[in-house]
Design a protein around this motif. Structure first.
Motif, PDB file in Angstrom:
ATOM      1  N   VAL A   1       0.867  -1.176   0.000  1.00  0.00           N
ATOM      2  CA  VAL A   1       0.000   0.000   0.000  1.00  0.00           C
ATOM      3  C   VAL A   1       0.902   1.222   0.000  1.00  0.00           C
ATOM      4  O   VAL A   1       1.889   1.277   0.749  1.00  0.00           O
ATOM      5  N   VAL A   2       0.575   2.187  -0.856  1.00  0.00           N
ATOM      6  CA  VAL A   2       1.344   3.430  -0.931  1.00  0.00           C
ATOM      7  C   VAL A   2       0.425   4.555  -0.472  1.00  0.00           C
ATOM      8  O   VAL A   2      -0.704   4.668  -0.963  1.00  0.00           O
ATOM      9  N   ILE A   3       0.906   5.394   0.451  1.00  0.00           N
ATOM     10  CA  ILE A   3       0.070   6.508   0.932  1.00  0.00           C
ATOM     11  C   ILE A   3       0.567   7.788   0.279  1.00  0.00           C
ATOM     12  O   ILE A   3       1.690   8.238   0.532  1.00  0.00           O
ATOM     13  N   GLY A   4      -0.266   8.370  -0.590  1.00  0.00           N
ATOM     14  CA  GLY A   4       0.092   9.617  -1.264  1.00  0.00           C
ATOM     15  C   GLY A   4       0.345   9.384  -2.742  1.00  0.00           C
ATOM     16  O   GLY A   4       0.967   8.379  -3.131  1.00  0.00           O
ATOM     17  N   THR A   5      -0.155  10.300  -3.579  1.00  0.00           N
ATOM     18  CA  THR A   5       0.009  10.148  -5.044  1.00  0.00           C
ATOM     19  C   THR A   5       0.837  11.274  -5.658  1.00  0.00           C
ATOM     20  O   THR A   5       0.656  11.625  -6.825  1.00  0.00           O
ATOM     21  N   GLY A   6       1.732  11.881  -4.871  1.00  0.00           N
ATOM     22  CA  GLY A   6       2.690  12.841  -5.442  1.00  0.00           C
ATOM     23  C   GLY A   6       3.739  12.057  -6.218  1.00  0.00           C
ATOM     24  O   GLY A   6       3.618  10.831  -6.399  1.00  0.00           O
ATOM     25  N   PRO A   7       4.806  12.727  -6.668  1.00  0.00           N
ATOM     26  CA  PRO A   7       5.835  12.007  -7.422  1.00  0.00           C
ATOM     27  C   PRO A   7       6.450  10.850  -6.636  1.00  0.00           C
ATOM     28  O   PRO A   7       6.780   9.809  -7.227  1.00  0.00           O
ATOM     29  N   GLY A   8       6.603  11.005  -5.329  1.00  0.00           N
ATOM     30  CA  GLY A   8       7.185   9.936  -4.510  1.00  0.00           C
ATOM     31  C   GLY A   8       6.309   8.695  -4.548  1.00  0.00           C
ATOM     32  O   GLY A   8       6.770   7.586  -4.868  1.00  0.00           O
ATOM     33  N   GLY A   9       5.027   8.856  -4.237  1.00  0.00           N
ATOM     34  CA  GLY A   9       4.092   7.730  -4.214  1.00  0.00           C
ATOM     35  C   GLY A   9       3.934   7.116  -5.588  1.00  0.00           C
ATOM     36  O   GLY A   9       3.883   5.883  -5.742  1.00  0.00           O
ATOM     37  N   GLU A  10       3.879   7.963  -6.609  1.00  0.00           N
ATOM     38  CA  GLU A  10       3.728   7.453  -7.984  1.00  0.00           C
ATOM     39  C   GLU A  10       4.942   6.601  -8.375  1.00  0.00           C
ATOM     40  O   GLU A  10       4.797   5.532  -8.967  1.00  0.00           O
ATOM     41  N   GLY A  11       6.127   7.075  -8.009  1.00  0.00           N
ATOM     42  CA  GLY A  11       7.350   6.329  -8.323  1.00  0.00           C
ATOM     43  C   GLY A  11       7.328   4.943  -7.701  1.00  0.00           C
ATOM     44  O   GLY A  11       7.649   3.941  -8.354  1.00  0.00           O
TER      45      GLY A  11
END
Ligand SMILES: Cc1cc2nc3c(=O)[nH]c(=O)nc-3n(C[C@H](O)[C@H](O)[C@H](O)COP(=O)(O)OP(=O)(O)OC[C@H]3O[C@@H](n4cnc5c(N)ncnc54)[C@H](O)[C@@H]3O)c2cc1C
Length: 473
Positions: free
Chosen positions: A17-27
């Motif tokens: 699970v990834v929390i957040g869809t900024g560039p970090g989460g998208e990567g």
């Protein structure tokens, strides 16, 4: 979606699970999905893209681009006086930015869709190291489980409690995007990258700007010549920079804001943009449930593999602090995903992360500054090219600026590139590519032995290299 269980391993709904869809989460999410992992991402905002797309990088760069074109148009001798001196309101400039934000967010949403990543809207908080509770916009809650979790929750503007950010004339770098009135003057408190960029944007729109800096020079991490050049150009364009100041109190009035400085000065303007520092978004995550603790800036510590002190929990992007750049966050995300898959990040990030600062004029650099090389007693030499001597710059009327190459005077290895002027953030990458070469490929000779298109701004490299090599005896 459901992972097959072995007899001993616990069953989780998702591999990660990834929390957040900024560039970090998208990567993180994209790299894991491409490796065949089942992934869910949780985003509390109504659209994907993160602070990067909605409140940070994209809107500020779109604003800057429009203002820069307006300046170019108004100063272009091709147009008569009757056509020139056009004025644009902040709301007009912002409408172009809104279009870019929509396109970017739509595009990024399609990446999740195409890679079969489950997107869940709501605010995530830890229940335990494998369970996340999601609080949805309608107040309902849901719970999901995963073997691994990546925190990519980004950061928000630091807003000290003694300033009333609900006052209609007091803004931070998120709320400034909804500026509705037309300020004649603005106080920008904080002369870091964000403050300096907004100083350029507002001044470019004809607003009087007072820029308050807590330090004795602008962007002191830059090569001194470049930071001096920025100071000069902001000053030359009418920005009043006040160094070594800090606020004592801020008074919001009906039609203005007054900032009282510790030095005893009083400043008044139509509005205040407070742009002094950022806080990691960790306070809503219920970190106590997993035994994690953020520092006083809300940031998390990670090791070289982006792993927190909890074995299966990783963190990337602004939430881990420096360099707090969208460019770095995406690569960190990909590296963290490698660690999550194989236990170790194979591709370590290149050490020299370029700096791109979208002031007017633009700044970009990579590698060492003159001050660092001098302190380290490295025998370096300098090669310079001034944009005013380049045919392409003359054609485009972008003659303000220069390129500086720092190189070792014995080995000729390129040690630093510092660029000031239009398109600096693009130009720097030519030098960066050469710096990253191993062995003799990374010397300044490359720029002399290469044929550059003519006329181009890239030609600055050849001019600067010849200039530098002429100093060698
Ligand atoms: C004005 C400004 C200009 C900038 N300009 C540049 C630039 O020119 N170049 C550059 O490289 N960088 C720039 N940056 C920095 C860049 O925007 C950040 O470094 C980047 O956005 C960090 O990416 P991230 O993925 O860590 O976080 P973000 O992009 O902030 O994304 C984090 C996401 O997590 C979500 N979230 C947070 N908490 C939760 C939760 N509990 N549950 C669910 N979702 C949650 C948020 O809603 C957000 O969507 C700028 C920043 C600002 C503010």
């Amino acid at each position: 979606m459901t992972k097959k269980s072995t007899k001993s391993a616990p069953v989780y709904q998702y591999d990660a699970v990834v929390i957040g869809t900024g560039p970090g989460g998208e990567g993180v999410a994209m790299q894991l999905a491409k490796a065949g992992k089942t992934v869910a991402v949780i985003e509390r905002y109504s659209a994907v893209g993160g602070g990067c797309t909605h409140w940070g990088t994209i809107p500020s760069k779109a604003l800057r681009h429009s203002v820069s074109r307006l300046i170019e148009y108004n100063s272009n001798p091709l147009f008569s006086d009757s056509l020139r001196n056009r004025h644009m309101t902040f709301a007009e400039v912002m409408s172009h930015a809104s279009g870019v934000i929509r396109s970017q967010s739509k595009l990024r949403a399609s990446f999740y869709d195409r890679n079969r990543v489950t997107l869940i809207h709501g605010e995530a908080r830890f229940v335990d190291a494998n369970t996340i509770q999601i609080v949805k916009a309608d107040g309902s809650t849901d719970q999901i489980t995963a073997a691994q979790i990546a925190i990519a929750t980004g950061s928000r503007p630091y807003c000290p409690k003694d300033i009333d950010f609900n006052h209609p004339r007091i803004y931070n770098s998120d709320t400034i995007l909804s500026l509705k009135h037309e300020p004649q003057n603005i106080i920008i408190y904080g002369a870091g990258v964000i403050g300096s960029e907004y100083a350029s944007i507002f001044r470019g729109m004809g607003v009087k700007v007072d820029l308050v800096n807590m330090r004795d020079r602008l962007l002191s991490f830059l090569d001194t010549e470049i930071s001096d050049a920025l100071s000069y150009h902001l000053w030359n364009n009418g920005v009043v920079i006040r160094h070594m100041e800090s606020y004592k109190s801020v008074e919001g009035r009906e039609d203005s804001v007054i900032v009282n400085l510790e030095s005893g000065k009083r400043m008044r303007a139509d509005c205040l943009l407070f742009a002094n520092g950022r806080t990691g978004n960790t306070d809503m995550l219920n970190l106590e449930a997993v035994g994690l603790k953020a520092d006083s800036r809300g940031q998390l510590k990670v090791d070289a593999n982006y792993r927190t002190t909890v074995e299966n929990i990783f963190a990337v992007g602004d939430v881990i602090g420096y360099p707090s750049l969208a460019s770095a966050a995406y690569n960190q995300g990909r590296s963290a995903a490698e660690s999550m898959i194989s236990g170790k990040a194979d591709s370590q990030l290149v050490e020299d992360i370029p700096t791109g600062i979208y002031t007017i004029p633009e700044i970009s650099s990579v590698g060492k500054t003159e001050q660092e090389l001098t302190a380290q007693k490295v025998p370096y030499e300098v090669g310079r090219a001034q944009f005013k001597h380049l045919a392409r710059a003359q054609i485009a009327s972008t003659t303000v600026g220069s390129l500086k190459i720092l190189f070792h005077r014995e080995t000729k290895e390129v040690l630093g590139i510092h660029c000031f002027g239009e398109r600096a953030s693009e130009i720097v990458h030519i030098g960066q590519a050469i710096m990253q070469q191993k062995g003799p490929g990374n010397t300044i000779d490359y720029f002399v032995n290469t044929t550059f298109n003519y006329p181009t701004m890239a030609e600055a490299y050849r001019v600067a290299a010849l200039n530098g090599l002429n100093r060698i005896f």
